[in-house]
Design a protein around this motif. Structure first.
Motif, PDB file in Angstrom:
ATOM      1  N   ALA A 192      -8.895 -13.701  10.418  1.00 17.68           N
ATOM      2  CA  ALA A 192      -9.345 -13.960  11.790  1.00 17.68           C
ATOM      3  C   ALA A 192      -8.552 -13.123  12.790  1.00 17.68           C
ATOM      4  CB  ALA A 192      -9.207 -15.444  12.112  1.00 17.68           C
ATOM      5  N   LEU A 193      -7.248 -12.961  12.549  1.00 16.34           N
ATOM      6  CA  LEU A 193      -6.424 -12.141  13.440  1.00 16.34           C
ATOM      7  C   LEU A 193      -6.880 -10.684  13.422  1.00 16.34           C
ATOM      8  CD1 LEU A 193      -2.847 -13.549  12.678  1.00 16.34           C
ATOM      9  CD2 LEU A 193      -4.154 -13.830  14.799  1.00 16.34           C
ATOM     10  N   VAL A 194      -7.171 -10.175  12.234  1.00 13.29           N
ATOM     11  CA  VAL A 194      -7.631  -8.790  12.128  1.00 13.29           C
ATOM     12  C   VAL A 194      -8.995  -8.636  12.792  1.00 13.29           C
ATOM     13  CG1 VAL A 194      -8.328  -6.965  10.535  1.00 13.29           C
ATOM     14  CG2 VAL A 194      -6.283  -8.315  10.057  1.00 13.29           C
ATOM     15  N   ASP A 195      -9.888  -9.595  12.582  1.00  9.78           N
ATOM     16  CA  ASP A 195     -11.213  -9.526  13.205  1.00  9.78           C
ATOM     17  C   ASP A 195     -11.112  -9.504  14.727  1.00  9.78           C
ATOM     18  OD1 ASP A 195     -12.370  -9.499  10.738  1.00  9.78           O
ATOM     19  OD2 ASP A 195     -12.949 -11.621  10.741  1.00  9.78           O
ATOM     20  N   ALA A 196     -10.177 -10.293  15.274  1.00  5.80           N
ATOM     21  CA  ALA A 196      -9.991 -10.313  16.726  1.00  5.80           C
ATOM     22  C   ALA A 196      -9.458  -8.972  17.216  1.00  5.80           C
ATOM     23  CB  ALA A 196      -9.036 -11.439  17.111  1.00  5.80           C
ATOM     24  N   ARG A 197      -8.566  -8.380  16.441  1.00  6.11           N
ATOM     25  CA  ARG A 197      -8.016  -7.070  16.817  1.00  6.11           C
ATOM     26  C   ARG A 197      -9.103  -6.004  16.779  1.00  6.11           C
ATOM     27  NH1 ARG A 197      -3.233  -3.957  13.425  1.00  6.11           N
ATOM     28  NH2 ARG A 197      -3.089  -2.094  14.767  1.00  6.11           N
ATOM     29  N   ILE A 198      -9.974  -6.070  15.781  1.00  2.67           N
ATOM     30  CA  ILE A 198     -11.077  -5.110  15.686  1.00  2.67           C
ATOM     31  C   ILE A 198     -12.025  -5.269  16.871  1.00  2.67           C
ATOM     32  CG2 ILE A 198     -13.107  -4.440  14.340  1.00  2.67           C
ATOM     33  CD1 ILE A 198     -11.514  -5.418  11.850  1.00  2.67           C
ATOM     34  N   ALA A 219      -3.959   6.345   7.005  1.00  2.27           N
ATOM     35  CA  ALA A 219      -2.980   5.368   7.489  1.00  2.27           C
ATOM     36  C   ALA A 219      -3.149   4.045   6.755  1.00  2.27           C
ATOM     37  CB  ALA A 219      -3.140   5.168   8.995  1.00  2.27           C
ATOM     38  N   GLY A 220      -4.400   3.632   6.545  1.00  2.07           N
ATOM     39  CA  GLY A 220      -4.656   2.378   5.848  1.00  2.07           C
ATOM     40  C   GLY A 220      -4.161   2.398   4.415  1.00  2.07           C
ATOM     41  N   VAL A 221      -4.423   3.487   3.698  1.00  3.29           N
ATOM     42  CA  VAL A 221      -3.964   3.588   2.310  1.00  3.29           C
ATOM     43  C   VAL A 221      -2.439   3.535   2.254  1.00  3.29           C
ATOM     44  CG1 VAL A 221      -3.857   5.076   0.274  1.00  3.29           C
ATOM     45  CG2 VAL A 221      -6.004   4.851   1.539  1.00  3.29           C
ATOM     46  N   GLY A 222      -1.792   4.287   3.144  1.00  3.42           N
ATOM     47  CA  GLY A 222      -0.335   4.283   3.163  1.00  3.42           C
ATOM     48  C   GLY A 222       0.237   2.918   3.506  1.00  3.42           C
ATOM     49  N   GLN A 223      -0.360   2.245   4.476  1.00  8.47           N
ATOM     50  CA  GLN A 223       0.117   0.914   4.859  1.00  8.47           C
ATOM     51  C   GLN A 223      -0.090  -0.086   3.726  1.00  8.47           C
ATOM     52  OE1 GLN A 223      -2.306   0.722   8.341  1.00  8.47           O
ATOM     53  NE2 GLN A 223      -0.681   1.389   9.721  1.00  8.47           N
ATOM     54  N   TYR A 224      -1.219   0.005   3.050  1.00 11.10           N
ATOM     55  CA  TYR A 224      -1.456  -0.897   1.920  1.00 11.10           C
ATOM     56  C   TYR A 224      -0.408  -0.650   0.836  1.00 11.10           C
ATOM     57  CZ  TYR A 224      -4.197  -3.893  -1.161  1.00 11.10           C
ATOM     58  OH  TYR A 224      -4.612  -4.923  -1.967  1.00 11.10           O
ATOM     59  N   PHE A 225      -0.121   0.610   0.568  1.00  7.13           N
ATOM     60  CA  PHE A 225       0.867   0.973  -0.448  1.00  7.13           C
ATOM     61  C   PHE A 225       2.242   0.423  -0.092  1.00  7.13           C
ATOM     62  CE2 PHE A 225       3.993   4.004  -2.204  1.00  7.13           C
ATOM     63  CZ  PHE A 225       3.655   3.942  -3.547  1.00  7.13           C
ATOM     64  N   GLU A 226       2.567   0.411   1.193  1.00  9.55           N
ATOM     65  CA  GLU A 226       3.884  -0.047   1.634  1.00  9.55           C
ATOM     66  C   GLU A 226       3.924  -1.540   1.946  1.00  9.55           C
ATOM     67  OE1 GLU A 226       6.289   3.460   3.545  1.00  9.55           O
ATOM     68  OE2 GLU A 226       4.535   3.061   4.785  1.00  9.55           O
ATOM     69  N   GLY A 227       2.829  -2.239   1.679  1.00 12.44           N
ATOM     70  CA  GLY A 227       2.822  -3.682   1.855  1.00 12.44           C
ATOM     71  C   GLY A 227       2.424  -4.164   3.227  1.00 12.44           C
ATOM     72  N   GLU A 228       2.010  -3.261   4.108  1.00 17.06           N
ATOM     73  CA  GLU A 228       1.586  -3.652   5.458  1.00 17.06           C
ATOM     74  C   GLU A 228       0.078  -3.910   5.429  1.00 17.06           C
ATOM     75  OE1 GLU A 228       2.858  -0.378   7.833  1.00 17.06           O
ATOM     76  OE2 GLU A 228       4.960  -0.597   7.263  1.00 17.06           O
ATOM     77  N   ARG A 229      -0.320  -4.973   4.761  1.00 17.78           N
ATOM     78  CA  ARG A 229      -1.710  -5.183   4.391  1.00 17.78           C
ATOM     79  C   ARG A 229      -2.632  -5.454   5.583  1.00 17.78           C
ATOM     80  NH1 ARG A 229      -1.378  -5.938  -1.244  1.00 17.78           N
ATOM     81  NH2 ARG A 229       0.204  -4.429  -1.857  1.00 17.78           N
ATOM     82  N   LEU A 230      -2.166  -6.172   6.597  1.00 14.83           N
ATOM     83  CA  LEU A 230      -3.043  -6.482   7.730  1.00 14.83           C
ATOM     84  C   LEU A 230      -3.291  -5.241   8.587  1.00 14.83           C
ATOM     85  CD1 LEU A 230      -1.847 -10.039   8.805  1.00 14.83           C
ATOM     86  CD2 LEU A 230      -3.624  -9.368   7.174  1.00 14.83           C
ATOM     87  N   ASP A 231      -2.251  -4.430   8.797  1.00 15.75           N
ATOM     88  CA  ASP A 231      -2.457  -3.165   9.508  1.00 15.75           C
ATOM     89  C   ASP A 231      -3.400  -2.267   8.712  1.00 15.75           C
ATOM     90  OD1 ASP A 231      -0.849  -3.809  11.657  1.00 15.75           O
ATOM     91  OD2 ASP A 231       0.958  -2.939  10.766  1.00 15.75           O
TER      92      ASP A 231
END
Length: 400
Positions: free
Chosen positions: A259-265, A202-214
């Protein structure tokens, strides 16, 4: 998975025996089937496999009821997989699945048989057939009252994602990896390699599609799971690969986004903050930003002809150093999807790059561990959403 297969075999025994009482089978079928039952009771799976194959073949020769032929094919497919014979299991499971489609069987039966066919094909190295079968299985997931269980739905979507990624269908991979994660969450699946890899895909696909934070979030969760389920803990190939992706994604993100990603994690079921101090990707993440070094020459890699002709998309992450003279050095591919397709062209391009040397106190210094990524896509539509729609249409055609 083994428990599921064994339970299915027991159901098959009862179903065929009941049917045989209502409409006696030809001797060639009933004798082979009796040998199968006896061998199963004795747990002699080699003999059971041979008898199951004989019963299936006899049933086809005698042209008995199609539903019974499907059951006998399923019996043999089960045992062939158990014996490590995917090349034998695949035609049996595919035959059973096609019969289920023709008879308009329940969603669960059709999904199960197509999924088992995809597993057999994948184990046999037939990735295209595995993808086609898993896509057909995915058609039977959801939408009606007899929809399949979330655990099976997750396995099916995961197989679509896995096989699509290996064939360079990254947008299909991305969508089905996300669906797999939803189904796994609904089923309460515990962390294992499959769940960890689903987050990675999912991460590789999201990065490829520009959804970098997800993507960054999923890479963190994937790494945390891999580290917890693999014997070597924090030092495995999977952990090192996800760490490279994390370093790349964090280096390109703003401090606020990180920081937003860290909080989500931290709020997730798999927080990793402080779990492995050796993962030095939180502080000073921008040292991994290749653009921090002033580029003089940065040629782009060529699209391999065969990949272009096949419509294969790809993404490659490269780690390299920049010497005191501004040349690149020690370039290696640390992650690629699909693997081995774009690696050579990418490394050739990086080898030709030249930089203005980094300096400290007026002295040229070597920069080490720089990361960069390359994306290859044949989609020329203006938005990622339009490319996704095109990819889904292609996936539907591939499943035919």
């Amino acid at each position: 998975m083994k428990q599921f297969i064994v339970a299915l075999s027991l159901v098959v025994l009862v179903t065929l025996a009941a049917s045989a009482q209502d409409d006696p089978l030809p001797d060639s079928v009933s004798q082979a089937y009796l040998a199968y039952e006896n061998a199963m009771a004795a747990q002699d799976y080699v003999a059971a496999s041979e008898a199951a194959r004989a019963a299936w073949q006899a049933a086809r020769d005698e042209r008995i009821d199609a539903g019974l032929i499907g059951i006998l094919a399923e019996n043999y497919g089960n045992l062939a997989l158990r014996r490590g014979l995917p090349e034998e299991a695949y035609p049996a499971w595919r035959s059973a699945a096609e019969i289920s489609d023709r008879l308009r069987a329940s969603q669960t039966e059709r999904a199960t048989r197509w999924y088992q066919a995809s597993l057999s094909a994948f184990a046999n190295g037939d990735i295209r057939d595995a993808r086609q079968c898993s896509l057909r299985a995915s058609r039977s997931v959801g939408g009606r009252e007899d929809s399949v269980a979330p655990s099976l739905a997750g396995d099916i979507h995961y197989m679509v994602a896995l096989s699509s990624g290996q064939l360079g269908r990254l947008r299909t991979m991305s969508g089905h990896a996300a669906l797999a994660l939803e189904a796994f969450e609904a089923s309460g699946r515990s962390p294992d390699r499959v769940l960890a890899n689903a987050h990675y895909l999912a991460g590789v696909g999201q990065y490829f599609e520009g959804e970098r934070l997800d993507a960054l979030y999923n890479f963190h969760i994937s790494r945390s799971m891999f580290a917890s389920v693999e014997a070597a803990g924090a030092d495995t190939d999977n952990v090192r690969t996800t760490t490279a992706w994390i370093q790349l994604a964090r280096g390109a993100a703003t401090a606020e986004d990180r920081a937003l990603v860290d909080a989500r994690i931290a709020a997730s079921a798999y927080p990793e903050t402080g779990a492995h101090p050796s993962w030095s990707d939180r502080e000073g993440a921008n040292i991994y930003d290749v653009d921090a070094v002033v580029a003089g020459t940065r040629a782009q890699p060529r699209y391999p002809v065969r990949a272009a002709e096949a419509g294969i998309d790809g993404i490659v992450v490269v780690r390299f150093d920049v010497t005191e003279s501004g040349r690149t050095d020690s370039a290696t591919v640390v992650a690629a999807a699909p693997g081995g397709v774009f690696d050579d062209e990418t490394l050739q391009a990086v080898a030709s790059w030249r930089y203005e040397p980094a300096q400290i106190g007026g002295q040229a210094v070597r920069r080490v561990g720089l990361l960069t990524q390359f994306q290859f896509t044949m989609c020329e539509l203006p938005t990622a959403w339009q490319c996704r729609m095109q990819s889904e249409a292609e996936a539907e055609a591939d499943a035919e």
